[in-house]
Scaffold this motif. Structure first.
Motif, PDB file in Angstrom:
ATOM      1  N   ASN A 116       0.816  -1.219   0.000  1.00 36.04           N
ATOM      2  CA  ASN A 116       0.000   0.000   0.000  1.00 36.04           C
ATOM      3  C   ASN A 116       0.850   1.271   0.000  1.00 36.04           C
ATOM      4  O   ASN A 116       0.327   2.351   0.246  1.00 36.04           O
ATOM      5  CB  ASN A 116      -0.916   0.021   1.233  1.00 36.04           C
ATOM      6  N   ARG A 129       3.380   4.267  -1.520  1.00 37.99           N
ATOM      7  CA  ARG A 129       3.536   5.086  -2.733  1.00 37.99           C
ATOM      8  C   ARG A 129       4.592   4.468  -3.660  1.00 37.99           C
ATOM      9  O   ARG A 129       4.443   4.465  -4.879  1.00 37.99           O
ATOM     10  CB  ARG A 129       3.970   6.502  -2.318  1.00 37.99           C
ATOM     11  N   GLY A 181      -4.747   1.658  -7.987  1.00 38.54           N
ATOM     12  CA  GLY A 181      -5.295   2.934  -8.449  1.00 38.54           C
ATOM     13  C   GLY A 181      -6.299   3.489  -7.460  1.00 38.54           C
ATOM     14  O   GLY A 181      -6.528   2.919  -6.400  1.00 38.54           O
ATOM     15  N   GLY A 182      -6.906   4.588  -7.810  1.00 42.77           N
ATOM     16  CA  GLY A 182      -7.802   5.255  -6.873  1.00 42.77           C
ATOM     17  C   GLY A 182      -9.021   4.426  -6.528  1.00 42.77           C
ATOM     18  O   GLY A 182      -9.508   3.632  -7.327  1.00 42.77           O
ATOM     19  N   GLN A 183      -9.475   4.618  -5.315  1.00 46.57           N
ATOM     20  CA  GLN A 183     -10.729   4.009  -4.876  1.00 46.57           C
ATOM     21  C   GLN A 183     -11.596   5.110  -4.280  1.00 46.57           C
ATOM     22  O   GLN A 183     -11.094   6.166  -3.900  1.00 46.57           O
ATOM     23  CB  GLN A 183     -10.460   2.959  -3.785  1.00 46.57           C
ATOM     24  N   THR A 194     -12.056  10.226  -4.897  1.00 44.75           N
ATOM     25  CA  THR A 194     -11.163   9.161  -5.331  1.00 44.75           C
ATOM     26  C   THR A 194      -9.780   9.399  -4.732  1.00 44.75           C
ATOM     27  O   THR A 194      -9.201  10.467  -4.897  1.00 44.75           O
ATOM     28  CB  THR A 194     -11.063   9.126  -6.865  1.00 44.75           C
ATOM     29  N   LYS A 195      -9.304   8.398  -4.024  1.00 46.89           N
ATOM     30  CA  LYS A 195      -7.981   8.513  -3.401  1.00 46.89           C
ATOM     31  C   LYS A 195      -7.200   7.226  -3.630  1.00 46.89           C
ATOM     32  O   LYS A 195      -7.789   6.147  -3.766  1.00 46.89           O
ATOM     33  CB  LYS A 195      -8.105   8.742  -1.890  1.00 46.89           C
ATOM     34  N   THR A 196      -5.892   7.356  -3.614  1.00 46.53           N
ATOM     35  CA  THR A 196      -5.053   6.160  -3.626  1.00 46.53           C
ATOM     36  C   THR A 196      -4.745   5.789  -2.181  1.00 46.53           C
ATOM     37  O   THR A 196      -4.731   6.644  -1.299  1.00 46.53           O
ATOM     38  CB  THR A 196      -3.745   6.425  -4.384  1.00 46.53           C
ATOM     39  N   VAL A 197      -4.473   4.517  -1.978  1.00 47.55           N
ATOM     40  CA  VAL A 197      -4.335   4.034  -0.601  1.00 47.55           C
ATOM     41  C   VAL A 197      -3.144   4.682   0.091  1.00 47.55           C
ATOM     42  O   VAL A 197      -3.160   4.913   1.299  1.00 47.55           O
ATOM     43  CB  VAL A 197      -4.266   2.488  -0.597  1.00 47.55           C
ATOM     44  N   TRP A 198      -2.105   5.014  -0.680  1.00 44.38           N
ATOM     45  CA  TRP A 198      -0.933   5.599  -0.027  1.00 44.38           C
ATOM     46  C   TRP A 198      -1.149   7.072   0.353  1.00 44.38           C
ATOM     47  O   TRP A 198      -0.319   7.636   1.048  1.00 44.38           O
ATOM     48  CB  TRP A 198       0.318   5.454  -0.898  1.00 44.38           C
ATOM     49  N   ASP A 199      -2.219   7.639  -0.087  1.00 47.42           N
ATOM     50  CA  ASP A 199      -2.528   9.004   0.340  1.00 47.42           C
ATOM     51  C   ASP A 199      -3.349   9.031   1.633  1.00 47.42           C
ATOM     52  O   ASP A 199      -3.618  10.111   2.170  1.00 47.42           O
ATOM     53  CB  ASP A 199      -3.296   9.744  -0.759  1.00 47.42           C
TER      54      ASP A 199
END
Lengths: 194, 523
Positions: free
Chosen positions: A163, A165, A180-182, B48-53
């Motif tokens: 998970n 970056r 990708g985005g969720q 919409t976000k990525t998990v690392w954010d």
């Protein structure tokens, strides 16, 4: 959906007042050349002791090395992240980690007269392998505390790495799907907005 | 100051409250709906976000939702905050109460599996030799099931099996079974275990919720008003008549206490919130069974196997697809098992292996995961818990929620019946998968704490006898004739099936009865 508000409950005058207080958007300024913290400072742990954290780094390096173009746990900063995460976790989780990392160091000292962090891969395997057991169901962890810790840490290290970056960037660079985005739910009309 | 008296006050906006609003407004009855939470706007409230954010890399904030195993860091804000609205239980008897207070409730997020109960559940006492029958049969509910299936747009394959009643299904276009599903279906049939398909609500635009299927028509009638952020503290009763005459509620933001008047009240806050409301109101409990017989299904028992000939990416066409195995235990009198009732199974083919299945790490583990990817078949169990008086909720007078409303104490413990059923289910699934010649990777007969299935029902059970039930067969309080409870609270047995379709059918039936009674001035 059309709904009505509870009669006296909604401060209907807030919106115009808020608008009246808005200020003009700031004008664009020259970008500031920022220095990355990692180039000028050393990370320090906030939860684990130095020997525990060194053992955690070694464990992460061994359990999740770089494979197939993906970053390993160290590349992904998984130990540093877990120092943060476990530091804000319930005390049972904190104790599981502290006891487990101390156990790794104790066994390494007993068998090799070194800390766990100082072991080579083969030596580390002799400590880790007996603790590894299959887990049919994650909510039924092994009874042995050492195995319980290792299974939990393995899972956490894998998740923290996958998970990250760095993992996402590697996946994107290689053209593979990379987390990708969720859809993330923001707080919906929270009570406390401060 | 508003002094309007509504015909009906509806507490809760999920499937059951939405159905009540839909039916009652169609009959010209004016309704006010109070919902404890806000209205969610899918565009405004989701990003919409990525998990690392995310601050916790997807782990979620530790300790925030300890009872909601389903929560992720992406979804944490959709569930009820456990600190804002707590509940208590004995630490040795955990209960996972999973709640949503957004307008639409859990109907926003449900899994959409849509199964009818059968007379093996409605008339369970006749088969089990213990417990109680419902006061209704499948035949009573059949026309309502059919109408609900039409609203939800349920697809399914008709089988003609009494334990798995067929319905008013859209014509489903099922792909041919993969080789792995065919094989295990044939093995099952040779053991008297029948394989069917998931029956699911298609809804509209991927949503089968009260907010898109039920409430819009009610609002369009001009007969419904909805107040969000209105937390009902108690149902009020006319001291002279003993009838419900409205409710006291508190505004979630301003904390202003308010009262609304109504000629009748429909409680549809979800099984446990409805019961909490009745208990806090001190009504509807002349039988002493309000809060008792809490049930849901056992989830977690799972067996996973790998198909050797499908490893390393070989024979992908052999894998894929799913099957639904309806209850097959204790359907015939004289069957001898060390448990009553039964369980269903969901079979999925083509999945990946979990890292936990292997005692390995690093490159060795990765090689195994790569090899086993796509070769797995899993069997997961939905088991019916026995309704037991001892499994109950009560008000904990020492703990209150954010609005000073006393919370529930939940006391549910599993019996030998659940444990024996789980063992039988795991052994049966293992036998099937082994008989197929597949390698068992994982087997557990353990299951999650009660409540995990989010199928909590009971605690306001229906029955013909006012001394042993809270509601009559119309979901109407025996004690307060203008009070109806239309969510899962009325269930007498929970079955192995997902309850939503039955909740909706019961809510429709109760609402039509209520409208008729109101029009005849009986209520």
């Amino acid at each position: 959906m059309q709904t009505i508000a509870a009669a006296p409950a909604v401060p209907v005058l807030l919106t115009p007042q808020a608008n009246a207080q808005q200020t003009a958007a700031p004008t664009a300024a020259q970008p500031i050349a920022a220095t990355k913290a990692g180039t000028v400072a050393e990370p320090v742990t906030r939860f684990f002791t130095a020997p525990q954290f060194a053992a955690l780094r070694k464990l992460a390096e061994v359990l999740m090395p770089p494979i197939g173009g993906n970053p390993g746990a160290l590349d992904a900063g998984a130990p540093e992240f877990l120092d943060f995460l476990i530091g804000v976790s319930p005390v049972e989780r904190q104790q599981l980690y502290r006891t487990g990392l101390d156990l790794l160091n104790a066994r390494a000292t007993k068998q090799f007269n070194k800390s766990f962090a100082a072991l080579d891969a083969k030596q580390a395997d002799t400590i880790i392998r007996p603790l590894l057991v299959p887990v049919p169901w994650p909510y039924d962890p092994p009874k042995d505390p050492g195995s319980h810790f290792l299974i939990a840490a393995h899972d956490d290290i894998r998740t923290a790495t996958r998970n990250s970056r760095e993992w996402g960037a590697a996946a994107a660079a290689s053209g593979r799907r990379g987390g990708g985005g969720q859809q993330y739910w923001n707080p919906v009309d929270p009570i406390y907005k401060g | 100051m508003a002094t309007k008296e509504y015909d009906v006050l509806i507490v809760g906006s999920g499937h059951s409250g939405g159905m009540a609003a839909n039916i009652l407004t169609q009959k010209g009855i004016s309704c006010l709906m109070l919902n404890a939470g806000p209205e969610a706007d899918m565009a405004r409230d989701r990003t919409t976000k990525t998990v690392w954010d995310l601050p916790y890399r997807g782990f979620g904030k530790p300790g925030r939702l300890p009872h909601v195993y389903q929560a992720t860091e992406f979804t944490a804000n959709q569930w009820v905050d456990e600190k804002e609205v707590p509940y208590t239980h004995d630490p040795a008897a955990p209960y996972n109460w999973v709640r949503v207070r957004l307008l639409g409730g859990k109907s926003l997020f449900w899994g959409r599996q849509s199964f009818r109960l059968s007379d093996f559940e409605f008339k369970a006492a006749d088969i089990d030799g213990t417990g109680d029958n419902w006061p209704i049969s499948h035949a009573d509910l059949d026309p309502f099931y059919s109408r609900v299936e039409g609203i939800l747009r349920v697809s399914g394959r008709k089988e003609g099996w009494p334990q798995f009643p067929d319905g008013n299904f859209l014509q489903a276009d099922y792909a041919n079974d993969s080789g792995s599903i065919k094989k295990i279906s044939e093995l099952g049939a040779s053991r008297g275990i029948l394989f069917s398909k998931i029956r699911a609500a298609n809804g509209r635009n991927g949503l089968a919720s009260s907010i898109n299927l039920l409430l819009p028509d009610a609002l369009a009638s001009g007969k419904l008003q909805i107040v969000p952020n209105a937390i009902v503290r108690e149902i009020t009763v006319d001291k002279n008549t003993g009838l419900a005459n409205g409710a006291n509620f508190v505004d979630r933001h301003s904390r202003q206490e308010m009262h609304v008047k109504a000629r009748a009240v429909v409680v549809a806050a979800g099984t446990l919130e409805s019961t909490r409301l009745l208990l806090n109101s001190g009504i509807g409990n002349s039988s002493g069974v309000l809060g008792h017989y809490l049930q849901d299904q056992i989830y977690g028992v799972t067996v996973v196997a790998s198909v050797p000939e499908a490893r390393d990416g070989k024979n992908p066409e052999y894998m894929g697809g799913s099957a639904l195995v309806p209850r097959f235990r204790n359907l015939k009198k004289g069957e001898k098992h060390n448990f009553i009732k039964g369980y269903g199974m969901l079979i999925n083919s083509g999945g990946a292996a979990s890292p936990g299945y292997f005692a390995d790490y690093g490159e060795g583990l990765q090689k195994r995961l790569d090899s086993y990817a796509g070769s797995c078949v899993s069997a997961s169990i939905y088991g019916e818990r026995v309704p037991r008086f001892e499994n109950h909720v009560r008000i904990n007078k020492t703990v209150s929620d954010e609005w000073g409303i006393p919370v529930l104490h939940i006391d549910v413990r599993d019996s030998a019946n659940e444990l024996n059923m789980a063992k039988d289910a795991a052994a049966t699934a293992e036998d099937l998968l082994k008989a197929a010649g597949w390698e068992i990777l994982s087997k557990t007969d353990k299951f999650y704490p009660p409540g995990y299935s989010i199928h909590e029902v009971g605690t306001c059970r229906m029955g013909d006898n006012p001394k042993s039930s809270v509601l009559n067969k119309w979901s109407q309080s025996h004690d307060v004739r203008n009070l109806f409870v239309v969510d899962g609270g009325s269930f007498v047995t929970c079955g192995w099936q997902n309850p939503t379709l039955t909740i909706l059918a019961l809510a429709m039936r109760a609402s039509e009865y209520m409208a008729d009674q109101m029009q005849k001035r009986i209520i």
